[in-house]
Design a protein around this motif. Structure first.
Motif, short mmCIF file in Angstrom:
data_model
loop_
_atom_site.label_atom_id
_atom_site.label_comp_id
_atom_site.label_asym_id
_atom_site.label_seq_id
_atom_site.Cartn_x
_atom_site.Cartn_y
_atom_site.Cartn_z
N LEU A 16 0.83 -1.21 0.00
CA LEU A 16 0.00 0.00 0.00
C LEU A 16 0.86 1.26 0.00
CD1 LEU A 16 -2.78 -1.10 2.53
CD2 LEU A 16 -3.09 -0.65 0.08
N VAL A 17 1.97 1.21 0.74
CA VAL A 17 2.90 2.36 0.75
C VAL A 17 3.41 2.62 -0.67
CG1 VAL A 17 5.17 3.14 1.54
CG2 VAL A 17 3.58 2.12 3.17
N LYS A 18 3.77 1.54 -1.35
CA LYS A 18 4.29 1.69 -2.72
C LYS A 18 3.21 2.22 -3.66
CE LYS A 18 6.86 -0.68 -6.34
NZ LYS A 18 7.53 -1.93 -6.77
N GLU A 19 1.97 1.66 -3.54
CA GLU A 19 0.88 2.08 -4.41
C GLU A 19 0.47 3.53 -4.16
OE1 GLU A 19 -2.37 -0.63 -3.98
OE2 GLU A 19 -1.16 -2.38 -4.53
N ASN A 20 0.38 3.90 -2.90
CA ASN A 20 -0.17 5.22 -2.54
C ASN A 20 0.88 6.32 -2.40
OD1 ASN A 20 -2.74 4.08 -2.42
ND2 ASN A 20 -2.49 3.49 -0.27
N ARG A 21 2.11 5.94 -2.05
CA ARG A 21 3.16 6.96 -1.83
C ARG A 21 4.27 6.88 -2.87
NH1 ARG A 21 2.87 8.43 3.83
NH2 ARG A 21 0.68 8.19 4.39
N GLY A 22 4.28 5.79 -3.64
CA GLY A 22 5.35 5.62 -4.62
C GLY A 22 6.70 5.32 -4.01
N ILE A 23 6.70 4.81 -2.77
CA ILE A 23 7.95 4.52 -2.07
C ILE A 23 8.10 3.01 -1.91
CG2 ILE A 23 9.28 4.87 0.06
CD1 ILE A 23 7.54 7.37 0.55
N SER A 24 9.23 2.44 -2.37
CA SER A 24 9.52 1.01 -2.19
C SER A 24 10.32 0.82 -0.92
CB SER A 24 10.31 0.47 -3.39
OG SER A 24 9.50 0.46 -4.54
N VAL A 25 9.78 0.02 -0.01
CA VAL A 25 10.46 -0.24 1.26
C VAL A 25 10.68 -1.74 1.41
CG1 VAL A 25 10.36 0.00 3.77
CG2 VAL A 25 9.31 1.75 2.32
N LEU A 26 11.90 -2.12 1.72
CA LEU A 26 12.20 -3.52 2.03
C LEU A 26 12.32 -3.66 3.54
CD1 LEU A 26 14.95 -4.27 -0.66
CD2 LEU A 26 12.55 -4.97 -0.70
N GLU A 27 11.75 -4.77 4.07
CA GLU A 27 11.77 -4.96 5.52
C GLU A 27 13.19 -4.88 6.08
OE1 GLU A 27 10.03 -6.89 3.37
OE2 GLU A 27 8.37 -7.93 4.37
N ARG A 28 14.13 -5.51 5.38
CA ARG A 28 15.50 -5.57 5.92
C ARG A 28 16.18 -4.21 5.96
NH1 ARG A 28 16.45 -8.06 0.81
NH2 ARG A 28 17.86 -6.85 -0.51
N ASN A 29 15.63 -3.22 5.19
CA ASN A 29 16.24 -1.88 5.16
C ASN A 29 15.67 -0.95 6.22
OD1 ASN A 29 17.75 -2.81 3.06
ND2 ASN A 29 16.56 -1.80 1.45
N ILE A 30 14.67 -1.41 6.95
CA ILE A 30 14.12 -0.57 8.02
C ILE A 30 15.06 -0.65 9.21
CG2 ILE A 30 12.16 -0.22 9.59
CD1 ILE A 30 10.40 -1.58 7.44
N PRO A 31 15.66 0.45 9.63
CA PRO A 31 16.64 0.40 10.73
C PRO A 31 15.97 0.06 12.06
CG PRO A 31 16.17 2.68 10.15
CD PRO A 31 15.45 1.82 9.13
N ILE A 32 16.59 -0.85 12.80
CA ILE A 32 15.99 -1.21 14.09
C ILE A 32 16.49 -0.31 15.22
CG2 ILE A 32 15.56 -3.62 13.43
CD1 ILE A 32 18.00 -4.41 15.10
N ASP A 33 17.27 0.73 14.85
CA ASP A 33 17.68 1.68 15.88
C ASP A 33 16.93 3.01 15.77
OD1 ASP A 33 18.80 2.52 13.54
OD2 ASP A 33 20.89 2.52 14.26
N ASP A 34 15.84 3.04 14.98
CA ASP A 34 15.02 4.24 14.86
C ASP A 34 14.35 4.54 16.21
OD1 ASP A 34 13.04 6.13 14.36
OD2 ASP A 34 12.49 5.29 12.41
N PRO A 35 14.63 5.70 16.83
CA PRO A 35 14.07 6.01 18.17
C PRO A 35 12.54 5.97 18.22
CG PRO A 35 15.77 7.60 17.54
CD PRO A 35 15.49 6.78 16.33
N LYS A 36 11.88 6.27 17.07
CA LYS A 36 10.42 6.34 17.09
C LYS A 36 9.79 4.95 17.30
CE LYS A 36 9.76 10.65 14.62
NZ LYS A 36 9.05 11.34 13.52
N ILE A 37 10.53 3.91 16.91
CA ILE A 37 10.04 2.54 17.17
C ILE A 37 9.88 2.35 18.68
CG2 ILE A 37 10.66 0.08 17.10
CD1 ILE A 37 12.20 0.66 14.50
N TYR A 38 10.88 2.79 19.41
CA TYR A 38 10.90 2.54 20.86
C TYR A 38 9.97 3.49 21.61
CZ TYR A 38 14.61 -0.33 19.17
OH TYR A 38 15.31 -1.27 18.45
#
Length: 653
Positions: A593-615
């Protein structure tokens, strides 16, 4: 068998709880009773199936009793492929084929034929019951002893319904197939056997077929007879007061001592002696270890490339995979320094050495292959869960996607040479497409080599109370009042409930009906009620699975091994977990849906696990939809601990 300390009789026709609501004997109780009576051997012959064979095998071994593996098989009246109804569209008794024959395996080849016959019964002949026919018997009778069966046996049932001449034809036909491996089964559990035994004695003389004494065991102690009746009522949805309900017909179907059987058959001592003769002939042994003492596993040989051995293929793929992981880290802006890379190489070589010594190269290659196929076909796969995430080899082969070194995950927790056990990857697939991966594995290794695993539903505490209450004719409110007294504690049984909750004992003292309800529920609690299919487990074997185990047939025609996970693994069959995880499905849909609606391709492995907003999100307790963090207790703990990095997440779980 000639040991003077052993008994002069062996039970060869024995039913257990795996006859599914038709018998109440528990396997350990049967083995214990045989040992108590000093009987040197014991047979298991459940109705139409071999569900309990391996559990029984080890239960008997534990008691130094020889296990004899058998089957009380349903025989189709004609071809097993005929599944006809009568003129009114009803299922006729004749079409159901109620007649039986009892088979006992003489050796491992006989066991394999037993597996084949049981498989045919479920996968080709099933019609209310798993039925086989004479065509199958003629093909797979070698190394099997055949007994003519109990009151519903081929010979006896024919004698009662069609007369002695027709029954003699059955005897001759069976002798023609089995030769000196065929025995006429004589029993004395019911008055009807008086006339039957007279005929069998004559048939034995006319056809030259020996007689063998049995007791058609359905329960262990004579006092269990009423519990047995209750169990049959549960299975047939009847009450004890129903005049038309099916009954065994007497209280004689229990585990009698050798002295009782010898006395009972004092007029036919040769039939008693024949039980020892048959027991001597039956010697099934599973080869569980090789000559070096290593466990034997029945895994297919993984197809290697460029003439490499499996060991060389494992090293080759692992080293290339590790190099690719280094390149990935560089692309993501998190390069691994050269001096640190040596630690990775050393760890990889150590793990490869352990995996090779333990004989698990093929296992890793099979797993990486079907995970690689899933990823290549855009099927979401979990990053890694459980102790398998501690393996750098698994990370290099892309079985897992979490680097174990910076996360301080130990390989020894997954595989330890000091504690030999199969590796066990918990592999999560998108719930919607999990079946595609199973289909791929089935196509690659062959349908006859791939199987799902059976599970057994049991009469748990509250279910036992409700079922017994219905059989006793109690009203729902009466039973529900007792059921609600069971403490709300996971896994608590009825005995512990009585100890923990005084009101249960009080209700029993004040109301005889409640006392009867609980006494009978105690006897049937925990017995096997029905068969199902394991949610995740898939077995992949070397060649046809029926060389190792009998097959069942799922509702959707799935190939299902008749042994549960624990007992399938005991004989070297390897389980792979194909777990369906809806969280992966949701993530996959979200990224699309992100790709369809925002035109952004995201791969799970490229999402950083040190992003403060996750925590920040997790610290607020906003954990709905986060796998293993959705429960009230862990959400509350996360809110209090306020994790700020991935190590905190690891500590919380």
């Amino acid at each position: 068998m000639s040991d003077p300390n052993t008994s002069s009789f062996v039970h060869l026709h024995t039913h257990s709880e795996y006859s599914l609501l038709e018998a109440s004997s528990r396997l350990k109780s049967l083995a214990k009773k045989a040992a108590e009576y000093k009987q040197p051997a014991l047979a298991l012959t459940d109705n139409g199936n071999m569900f309990g064979a391996i559990e029984f095998y080890f239960a008997c071994k534990d008691k130094d009793v020889k296990p004899i593996l058998g089957l009380d098989a349903y025989i189709a009246p004609g071809s097993r492929h005929d599944k006809k109804q009568d003129g009114n569209g009803r299922f006729s008794e004749a079409a159901l084929g109620p007649k039986r024959l009892v088979f006992l395996a003489e050796n491992f080849k006989g066991y394999q034929n037993l597996c084949k016959l049981s498989t045919i019964g479920y996968q080709e002949g099933f019609y209310w019951k798993p039925r086989i026919d004479y065509e199958a018997i003629k093909e797979y009778n070698s190394d099997l002893i055949c007994m003519s069966g109990g009151i519903r046996g081929e010979v006896v049932d024919t004698f009662l319904k069609e007369g002695p001449d027709a029954a003699l034809e059955k005897v001759r036909a069976l002798k023609n197939i089995f030769g000196d491996r065929f025995y006429l089964e004589t029993c004395k559990t019911l008055p009807a056997w008086n006339d039957i035994n007279k005929f069998l004695t004559e048939a034995s003389k006319i056809c030259g077929v020996p007689m063998v004494a049995t007791n058609d065991i359905h329960y262990v102690e004579q006092s269990d007879q009423i519990a047995q009746e209750v169990l049959i009522c549960i299975g047939s949805n009847k009450t004890l007061s129903d005049e038309h309900r099916y009954r065994l017909g007497s209280s004689e179907f229990y585990f009698k001592s050798s002295e009782q059987m010898t006395k009972l058959f004092s007029d036919n001592s040769d039939a008693v002696a024949k039980t020892l003769e048959i027991a001597e002939r039956c010697n099934v042994k599973f080869k569980l270890k090789d000559d070096q003492g290593k466990a034997i596993y029945h895994l297919p040989t993984f197809p290697t490339t460029e003439g490499r051995t499996v060991k060389e293929e494992m090293i080759y793929r692992s080293e290339i995979g590790l190099k690719m992981r280094f390149d990935e880290a560089l692309e993501l802006g998190r390069p691994i320094p050269e001096e640190k890379q040596k630690e990775y190489v050393d760890r990889l070589n150590f793990e490869l050495n352990v995996i090779d010594r333990m004989g698990f190269n093929g296992y890793f290659l099979i797993v990486q292959d079907f995970i690689g196929w899933a990823k290549a076909h855009d099927i979401p796969v979990g990053a890694g869960r459980g102790s398998g995430a501690g393996s750098l080899v698994a990370y290099s082969l892309k079985i897992t996607d979490l680097d174990p070194i910076p996360n301080f995950l130990l390989f020894e927790r997954f595989l330890n040479p000091e504690r030999i056990s199969m590796p066990d990857f918990d592999i999560d697939f998108c719930q919607d497409r999990r079946q595609e991966v199973i289909h791929y594995v089935t196509e690659k290794y062959g349908r006859e080599s791939v199987s799902q695993i059976i599970t057994y539903g049991k009469l748990q505490t509250r279910a036992a109370l409700k079922d017994v209450g219905r059989v006793l004719g109690m009203t729902f409110p009466e039973v529900d009042a007792v059921s609600k007294l069971i403490p709300d504690k996971l896994g608590i049984n009825l005995s512990d409930s009585i100890e923990a909750e005084p009101r249960i004992r009080e209700a029993m003292d004040n109301n005889p009906t409640v006392a009867t309800l609980i006494e009978l529920a105690l006897k049937v609690e925990g017995l096997v009620r029905h068969a199902g299919i394991h949610a995740a487990g898939v077995i992949i074997a070397d060649g046809n699975l029926t060389q190792h185990a009998p097959m069942y047939k799922g509702a959707a025609d799935e190939n299902v091994v008749q042994y549960d996970m624990k007992h399938a693994e005991k004989i070297g069959l390897i389980k792979f977990d194909f777990l369906g995880l809806k969280t992966l499905t949701h993530i996959h849909h979200a990224l699309k849906l992100v790709k369809e609606n925002r035109g952004i391709s995201v791969l799970e492995r490229n999402i950083p696990i040190d992003d403060p907003k996750i925590y920040e999100l997790l610290s607020r307790g906003d954990t709905a939809g986060v796998f293993q963090f959705e429960g009230e207790g862990i959400t509350d703990a996360t809110r209090k601990i306020k994790p700020s990095n991935f190590a905190d997440i690891t500590a919380i779980t």
